[in-house]
Structures are given as C-alpha cells and as structure tokens.
Design an enzyme around this catalytic site. Structure first.
Site, PDB file in Angstrom:
ATOM      1  N   TYR A   1     -26.092  -5.854 -13.576  1.00 41.84           N
ATOM      2  CA  TYR A   1     -27.355  -6.412 -13.098  1.00 41.84           C
ATOM      3  C   TYR A   1     -27.991  -5.518 -12.050  1.00 41.84           C
ATOM      4  O   TYR A   1     -27.776  -5.704 -10.855  1.00 41.84           O
ATOM      5  CB  TYR A   1     -27.098  -7.791 -12.484  1.00 41.84           C
TER       6      TYR A   1
ATOM      7  N   ALA B   1     -20.760  -5.103 -21.924  1.00 39.81           N
ATOM      8  CA  ALA B   1     -21.774  -5.218 -20.875  1.00 39.81           C
ATOM      9  C   ALA B   1     -22.538  -6.511 -21.092  1.00 39.81           C
ATOM     10  O   ALA B   1     -22.935  -6.830 -22.212  1.00 39.81           O
ATOM     11  CB  ALA B   1     -22.732  -4.045 -20.912  1.00 39.81           C
ATOM     12  N   LYS B   2     -22.718  -7.240 -20.014  1.00 35.83           N
ATOM     13  CA  LYS B   2     -23.534  -8.467 -20.041  1.00 35.83           C
ATOM     14  C   LYS B   2     -24.812  -8.138 -19.297  1.00 35.83           C
ATOM     15  O   LYS B   2     -24.781  -7.779 -18.108  1.00 35.83           O
ATOM     16  CB  LYS B   2     -22.765  -9.576 -19.337  1.00 35.83           C
ATOM     17  N   VAL B   3     -25.947  -8.200 -20.032  1.00 37.99           N
ATOM     18  CA  VAL B   3     -27.226  -7.837 -19.410  1.00 37.99           C
ATOM     19  C   VAL B   3     -28.274  -8.897 -19.716  1.00 37.99           C
ATOM     20  O   VAL B   3     -28.145  -9.670 -20.663  1.00 37.99           O
ATOM     21  CB  VAL B   3     -27.747  -6.467 -19.926  1.00 37.99           C
TER      22      VAL B   3
END
Lengths: 286, 286, 286, 286, 286
Positions: free
Chosen positions: A146, A176-178
């Site tokens: 983030y 990846a968490k976006v």
C-alpha cells in the site's frame, strides 16, 4: 516469490483471503452495523466456506479462536498492524513474529508495507526479516502493498498500483495484495509488473453486490488471482451468499451477472444478493 | 488470549488485582495521607486478603518484599512504567524482563500500552516481545490498555474504551485492564469487543465507598471479570473492609448496597465503610 | 578489496554487470517503452550473452527467476534499494541479507552507499556488516558508490567521483561502481584513487549507441575494468547488438567506432546500431 | 533491592563510598587545586582508609590502578558517565559492561539515572539490563538517582529527593545515592520512601569541615546509611583527617562536633580540620 | 589502560604511528601534491622505516595491502571514520569490527571519539564495545580523542586537551592521540591528566621541518610518548629523511636542531630537510 500453487492458501491457482483485522486497524466502529461480528467466532464460521482459502487475522485472534477451527480454515497470520488513533507518517507495528505465527499453526503470513512513507526504509527492512524467516518455516508471504505517505496524493492511481505490485515482486513476496486501480487496463499492467507473482485485489469498503462483484470480475479478468476481502463479506447479513457468488467469479470464471443469477440459468436477470432494503433477502433466490 | 481460568490470578473466573506501582508512576505524593503505606510490606499485608487474586508491583518491590509473602499472595510483576516528572508523548520504560519476572516468582506479568501515542508502534512491538516470551514461561499477560496521546482528547469515551479492549484481544493479551467508560452500556460494548478475553476495570483515584462499589457493580454486571485497584484500597485506613465488600460484589454477585450492609441482611440501609470524617469507622458496623 | 580475478563475475580482469533493479528504484515507468521487459525472464535472457559477467537484481527477482538461468548467468544480488516515492536524505533499505543471497546462489553481492548523505554513518556501518559477512561466504562485494545528499550539489564532478572510488577502497569493496565524471582525466584520477581495486562505470540513462559506446571506450581507456549497465541495454529493442559492441570495447579493447562497424573491417564508417528511426535495424550490418 | 549487609561494600550496615569519576564528569578542572590528585594512585591511597567501604571509579581507572590496590580497597565500578562538554537533555553513556566490571574485580556497580529527563525511558531500560546482569554476577547495584531535565527546576526539593529514592527502590537498586534535600525531615521522608533499601547522601562540592560533617550527621540521623563522597575528601589536603571524622559520625554515631574534637574528649570545642587559611593544619589537633 | 610496553606498536616506551586514513576522512584532495601516494603501497613502503611502530589505516587498505608488508610493518586498524562530505554534529562510522581487524592481522586498533559532540553518548558506548572486544583479542586500543561539537569553539585550548587525555584514561584507552595544545606546559598537564597512560601528539597538517620537529620535541619533553603523523610524513617528497629526524627526537631524545643536523655533530647549524625550494634536497646532508 516462490511457486505457491501447492500451498493450502491457493486453490486451483486462485485465492480468496477473508481478512478480519479491522478491530485493530479501524476499531470496533467497523462492526457497528453487525455487532454480532465483534465475536471473532462468527467470522471464523464464515471462513469455513469453501470459497475461502484463508482467514487473515492478528495474533491474538488467531491464538484465541483458530484452535476451534483448525480443521476447517487455513490461517494467515497478519504480522503487523496499528490502530488509527495516532497520526503521522504511515507505519505499522510488528505484533507477531514469524516463529510465533508458525507455532500457532499459520499456513501463511501477511505483512503491510507502506512504500512512499518516510518509514519505507524501515518497513522494507522489517519485511526482509519476515520474508527470510518465513522461508525457513516454509510459509508463503503475502504483502499488503500500500503506497502511502507524504509524497503520495492519490494512492490508487495506475502508476502507483503497478509500482506496488512490482515492489512486492522485487522484495520477494509470494502474493501482493493491492487496491483496485479503477480500470481493468491499469489492473492488467499491475499484474504484468508483478511478473509471475500472484496478485489479489483488496475488497475495500462495503459496496452493493453488483458493483462489488463487477470489480472482482474485472480484476480477475485482468490477471488477479483472487481477492482479499473483509467488510464486503462479513459486514453483510448473509456472508454465505456473497461467498457463493465470489466462488463462481473467482474459481469458475463466471461473470458478475451470472454469479448473481441462478447457478445453472445464467441468462437470469441480475439481482443483488443484498440490498439496502430489508426485502433483499426475499429476492435473492427469485 | 489463552484460557486462563486455571491461572492462580483468576478465582472462579474473576480477578481482583491489587496494584501498587504508584510510587513509580506518581511518586511518594500518592502516599501523603497514608504515609505508613510507603512501606511496601503494608500493602503486601493487605494483599493477603482472600479477595485479592494478585498484587501488581514493579520489579524492585517484588524482589524486596515478595519473598516474605510468597505463600500468601500471587505476584503480578508490572514490566514497564515511568515517573511523571517528564513530559512528552506517552511512553513507558521496560523495567523488568519476562525472564527476571519469572525468576523472582511471578504468576503473571503486566504491561502498559498507550495506543494512540506517537510511541504506539514501538509499544506494540515491545508488547509482542513480552507476550511471546511470557508464553514460553506460561505466564498470563495483563495489558494496561490505555489509549493516550496527542490524537486523543478524552480517553474514557466509549469508543476509546472499546477500542482499548479490542486492541488487547488482537495483540494477544489474556486480560485487559481499562478505565470505566462512564456508562454500563459502554462497558458492555467494550467487553463484547474483547471477545472472550477477560476485562478488568481500573479502580482510578479514591472515591467514597458507595460510588466506588456502585461502579464496580456496574462494570461486573456489564461483563467485566473484576477489578484492578490501588488507591481505592490502600489509600483507605481500613483496606480490609473495602476488600470484604469488593469480594461480595465481584465473587458473590451482590449489589453495592448489599455489599455495604451486613452480609446476611441485604435490606440494611447502605452505609459507607469509610467517610471523609473521623467518625466513619464508628458507623461501619452500625 | 581482495583479489577477485578468479571470481566468476570477472572475465579476463573485466566485468560487465547487467543491472535490472529499476522496477524497485524507479518503478515500472522505466519499462514503459519496452513493456515486454517487465517480465524479468526477458532480461535474464539478455544476461545469457557472453559479454555479461553477472546480472544484478533484487532478492525477489533472484529467487523467482534465477533458478531457470543458473547455468547461464552469474548472479549478483543487490542487497539494498528503495522506491523513489519518498523524499528526504538519500538512504537505502537492506532488502536481502548476505546469508540469504548466498542461499539462493549469489556469485557476488551489491550495496549502495550514499556518502555525503545525512545517513552516511549508518550506511557505512551497514556496509561493514555486509562486507564482513560476505567475506565469510567468499562473495565479492560491489559498492554502488554514489555521493549524494544535502551537502552535495553536483554528484558527478571529478573530485566527487574520485572520493567515491576512494571510499569504496577504504571501506573494503572489491569493485566500485561510479558515475562517469565527464572527462577521461577525471575518470583516470578516480581509478588511481582506487588503488588496485576494480572500478566500473555506471551506464546511466539511455543514450544513442555511439555516445554510449564512446563513453565506455573513454572509461575503459582511463582505467575502468568495465561497466554496470541497465537501461542502455535492456531498454533497446535489440540488446544483443549493443552487447556485441560492448564486448568488443571492453574485452577486445576496440574503439567505439570499430565496435560499431564490421568486426574485421574497422575502417568502416561508424554507424549506430539502434537509432530513433525504424530504419536503424537495416543499417546496422551495412 | 536484595539484602546486602554481607556485601564487602557495607560495614555494620553503613557505607562510605569514595567517588572519583570527576575527571570524566567535570574534567581535570576539578583537580586544579590539588593537581597531585590527577594521579589516580593518590586517590586509591586515600581509599585504603578503614572508613571507606568502596572506591567508585570508571572502567579505565579501575583497570589501570585497582590491580595495585585490590587487597586494600573494594571496587565499585561506575558503569556510565559523560563529559560536561555537550549540552542537551541529561543522559549518560554506558562506558563499561557488567561483565567487564566483574572481570576486573568489581565488588559492586554504580549507575546514574536521570529521572525526569527526556531520556528517562531509555535510562530506565538501560538500568534494567544492568540490574539483571548484575544479579547474575551477584554484584550489588548502586543507583546515582538524580532527577534532572527540562521538566525539573530544582532537583533537591524534598518531593524530588523522595521520588528519587522511591524510583531506586521500584527499579531494584540495592543502594540509592541522592542529594541532600536540605532538611532532616525531608531526608527522613526520602528514606521512608525507600522502604528498607539503603540510602546514601551525595557529598557534593567542597564545603568546610563543620558544615560538611553536620550535614552528614543530619543525614545519617534521618536514616541514611552513609555517604558517597568525592571532592569533600580528596580535594582536601589531608583527606585522612576528614575520613577519621566521617568514621566517627557514620559508624560510631557521633555528632559532627564530637567527631571534630578529640576522640575521647567529646566535650572539646569544635574545630575545623581544614580551613581556608594555611594555619588550619596547626589547629586541628589543638 | 593496561601495560602495553611489550606491544609491537611500542618501542622502548615510545610510539610513532604513521596514519593514512586521509583518503576517507578528507578525500583524494589530500594527495593532490603527491599523487603517487594515492597508491597505498607507497605509504606502506614508507612505514617500513624503523622509526615507525605501526601504520594506521582503514579496513579496506589493510586487507588490500598489508598482506604484502606483514613482515615489515605493524598494523593498526582504524575502526571508524567518515567522509567530510556531510555536515552536522561530529560522528564517525564504525567501518570495521574488532574481530575482522584481528582476522586481517591487526596489532592494535584505533577509534575516534568526539567528546562534546551531541553524539558523545553514542560514541562512548561504541568505544566501550570496541574496548571490551579488543581486550578479548589482546589488542591495544588507541583513542583519537578529539573534543568537537556545537558546545566547543576552540578544540585545542589547554583545558580541552587535558580533558581529552583524561577521557581516554577514564574510558580505558591504552594510548590517547590528541592535538598539541600550543604550549609545552599545557601538553605536560594533559599528560599528567592521563595518569600513566601513553599520550601521542597528532601530527596535523604539513608544516616545515623545523617547526614540525620543534613541536614534536616540545611534546615529547612534556611527557608525550611519541607521535601519530600522516601528512607531515607522506606529503613530503622524501619521507625517509623526516622519519630519520623523528627517530632521533622521539627515541634518542635529541633536540629538533640536533635531529636536523649531522647525527654525530650536534653542534652543526640547523637545516631544514625539506624546504619549499627544490634545493632543499641538496642541503640536507650538508
């Protein structure tokens, strides 16, 4: 990034992470309209749905509730987090060590990195330690990537999200968490910037079924391997229904419209599973 | 949070922690009206009362006085603390390691976290280390969960106290010690936000018997499993009497009024055990 | 500095390091005109060229892609790096430990030092730890020696570059990577200041073939043992051609003109391998 | 605090610590009028007096001179200290580890804590490490407990000195060294705030014999177990004489007047051992 | 301080340290007039002179060049240092660990302490670690004791230099390297403040032969056991000649005049070994 398709948190190359660290990050206020969800057991129940490949919680929730659900859910321990009571450059406290996460049964670990913050250097270095320790324990690492901080004005513009996935790749994350950058093309670019690392979209704040599922459909079509979602599931009165629909979009490749209709009659007109009105429930199966 | 009902610091699911770290946190000024309590032995004597499940003191007091009382009191070593001589964002120094606390016989450890302070990230990380080390020694961890700092104006408003108990749960505390948020409903919400972790109310500064016991009654009715109290016990001339009354409220579920009357004639009119006047003693048993 | 001529990252006393950490340092924007290079595999393919003695990448790229190329490329793991999203005194995060670099097969490690930054003391100390650990693993250390910070206005003036190579020597680097100071005499002085430690020139941003190769020719004539290059290779459509030319300049000691002409007819007129126009390809072999 | 009456630095429950760390804390200027005392051997000679239970010096002095005196003096290694050349919030550097102090023969260790300073949290934490390590080596810990910093205007007012002794008790010191608060009642309160931990008065800057001994008499009558003194001993031309008198006050419980007279004729008129005038010596025995 | 007369860096109780860390501290600019000295081998050659008891260099120079000279020079590894490119309170980076210095053959270690700097506390603590580790390896520790910082205006006034030697003694240095305070009496006081620890004078920037040797003569007469010199030796065209003269002053106790004349005819008129003019060489042996 290492191959993680054999990990329990991935199913057929896809992931649906049910996140519930809001009590720490936002406070009990996030549970105001669904006070029964203040009980972590309620969210663990929801996480037993087949569509959910893991539940992401902080250490304290994990050690208190996971033992009762260890046969039915996969545990992703979120290693850092902070309250929203203080102000200043984005940062996050490491609340759990990788060793302890492994001790309490974690199948994977999660870590927030605020690239662009004045604490970026420190957070990258913390991520290094977490990453290398996680490799020892054979635990996949999900980066909450983030970009945020004084140098960044709009943290969901396309260039920022592509930078976010790339940083995750460069630093060794497995997933990846976006945030969704608004347009499918931007999401596709972000997935390309990630090389062959998995990318999942963040669910964000609660929206209505159709808007939410359409975004998920766009994201997965653009290359995302799934979703990390919290409020858009457990803030709903009937989280099972939205999980059924998400399962169709993410694993079966159906459209948002199809997922909202009957399973075997995709030509049915779209209907929201949950609406603002109390009549929503009655119409779902209609 | 782990199950702690078998811990010596819990009795029938309830806790009464007698806290005496005021010499460090506030200085000898807190003992001005009861100078004989400057002698820690006097407070340890009080802690031998059956109602008290543990005495919470700093390392130096513990190593100097606990050896004479180890058969009669349970020791909760408070691991951090500071003087009030300096100003700045709330912070607290780790004055004792978990290992040393265990060495000197601790049954549990306590740790202050000032969420909302600019030092929140650092304090969360310190709590992590304490928590994980305490798990190795099988010592329950009590979090003094006190949101405080430049971003917080009123640190006892309901939302803040619920956030405080939730943070304790999320970070892995076994018991959260929080201030009373003013209203029973707010206390009840804070207990719900804590899931099934134990919550104890802070005693606060000295008030009269009835006001104090009524607040304890409200708190326990709202879900608190007890009390952590200092000044409201040892600043009284006859701490045993208030402990007798607290025992009735906390363990026997009696009302403040009943606790203040004769044990077996709850219809007796309420009377304060201790009043401002010197005649108080004479009326107590009346 | 230790003798490194037997290291796999040196060939005949020369080095050509293909650097690709731009995704982290600059973001995906550096790949805008060559989007296919967002795939790290494409750059690893380029690195299999005989002229390249090592590929310099961050940890995540190394662990994800090097396993498929370990027989064909030598791996230089860049240990630190940051995004360009934040502002402030130059600093760089240690993203990979020496131990981990060794685990994943590194033949050498790289480390950026911003001398002159307010973080100089900290970066020198980080370099010490990296250097001493690398000695244990017998890994050569390449210092990206880049004076930068509030006290420095023009970081490529001759005195600065000579200081940069000298610092690398004094602190124990095996190879210093520095910017070209503009003039061959200045480069020669910088190489003298480095004692008998190897110096490589940084490739910098993309320029046309002739300008780029001329600078390389000047640098190697002045004493540089080679080049660390990124954009000037992989931002080109046909990186193999420029690598062919670089091989002639660096290893065969040919002039830029000769390297750009036919191999065996050095009197041929100079021609750029790649031009702005699409006709470039046709003229190369002319 | 642990029982330390069996420690070599305590004699009959009393202590007289001869302190000589002024070369570090104040610089050679403190030796201007007694330049021969710049030679640490001269002060070690003085410390062989029977009244002295330990000499307090920094590491360098200890390792250089103690070996010649180890049969005749007890060594208290002062672990922290700084010069007075810099300005800013009070702090003190740890110049010697507990392990090293033990290696060179320390019988006890000393540590300054500036409560109230912006560095209080850091200093408390440093004290914790010193304290716990000293316990491993069975070395008593003397805290130089000196509240000081931007929040404190007068660091010898009664409340401050009582807070100082209490902090020492709470943090685990075995002996607290504090400034004299001006009045015997205040000193008595500070000793009560210390529970049963030993308190010694700081000698302070040089005063005349009678004033100095009267203060010592008041302090010991108020509960102090002795004195930590530097300049008031070794800045005198004949330190043995003042030590003789101090021995009578501290160990024999004599008054200042009696201590200044003939040993066996306490009714003798008081006379200063040392005066400003050169005739002082002649009158002492008169 | 420990006895070091048996150390290889001391000869007959005297020391002449040839220092060459200027490439790091000042940059290549210090070599402008003697560019051939940029080659560290040239300075190592000079260090083979009998008068030199050790050469002081940074880690990188030591590991690159000492192996060729280990039979002919004694190695003093300077453990910290910084560039002069940044501005701010004086500080110095630890560029080499004691362990590594020992590994590469150090006979002693050197460490700069800027007392009076806002970083004094940190530097004292770094010195502690270096000192205690050096004791394990039986390596003498030379402190570059240089008071410097915002609280100090003139860092060579007598009181400052005496404070500098005293600090070195108090903290445990074996030799203190300090600037010459201008007057022999001040140097003598500084040596007295050092107790029986060795003090060496810093050579400072280059001056002419007579001025330089006269200062050395004054310093050794005042109690200094020798000299740590860099530029005044290796910036000369014929460093051997000045070393010959220094040998006479330091080890043979000759006057500057005598040292500059014929060895066995001390009544010869004084002559500078090196002058500004090119005729200097011709007159030396005259």
């Amino acid at each position: 990034m290492l191959p993680i398709d054999d990990s329990p948190i991935v199913r057929d190359g896809k992931s649906l992470i049910l996140a519930m660290d809001h009590g720490l990050e936002h406070g009990p206020v996030d549970f105001e309209e669904v006070p029964e969800k203040l009980d972590p057991a309620a969210v663990f129940e929801t996480a037993t749905h087949d569509a959910v490949t893991s539940i992401a919680v902080q250490k304290g929730i994990a050690e208190g509730y996971y033992p009762s659900y260890e046969d039915d859910v996969n545990l992703l321990v979120k290693l850092n987090g902070t309250s929203n009571m203080w102000m200043g450059e984005p940062d996050s406290a490491i609340n759990c060590s990788v060793e302890y996460a492994a001790d309490i049964g974690a199948d994977a670990v999660g870590f927030t990195v605020y690239s662009g913050s004045n604490h970026e250097v420190e957070m990258f270095e913390e991520f290094r330690e977490v990453h290398e320790k996680a490799r020892e324990y054979d635990l996949p690492v999900v980066m909450w990537s983030y970009p945020r901080g004084q140098g960044l004005k709009n943290d969901t513009k396309p260039g920022t999200i592509s930078y976010a996935t790339r940083i995750a790749l460069e630093l060794g994350a497995d997933i990846a968490k976006v945030k969704y950058p608004g347009e499918p093309e931007a999401m596709a670019h972000a997935c390309e910037a990630a090389g062959n690392m998995n990318v999942v979209m963040s669910g964000g704040s609660k929206t209505d079924d159709r808007e939410f599922l359409s975004t998920v459909e766009q994201a997965t079509s653009a290359g995302c391997c799934g979703l990390a979602v919290g409020r858009n599931v457990w803030q709903r009165e009937e989280p099972t229904r939205i999980l059924d629909a998400l399962e169709r979009v993410i694993y079966d490749g159906k459209s948002a419209d199809a997922a909202l209709g009957h399973d075997d009659t995709e030509s049915e007109p779209e209907r929201d599973i949950e609406r603002e009105t109390e009549t929503a429930d009655a119409t779902v199966e209609g």
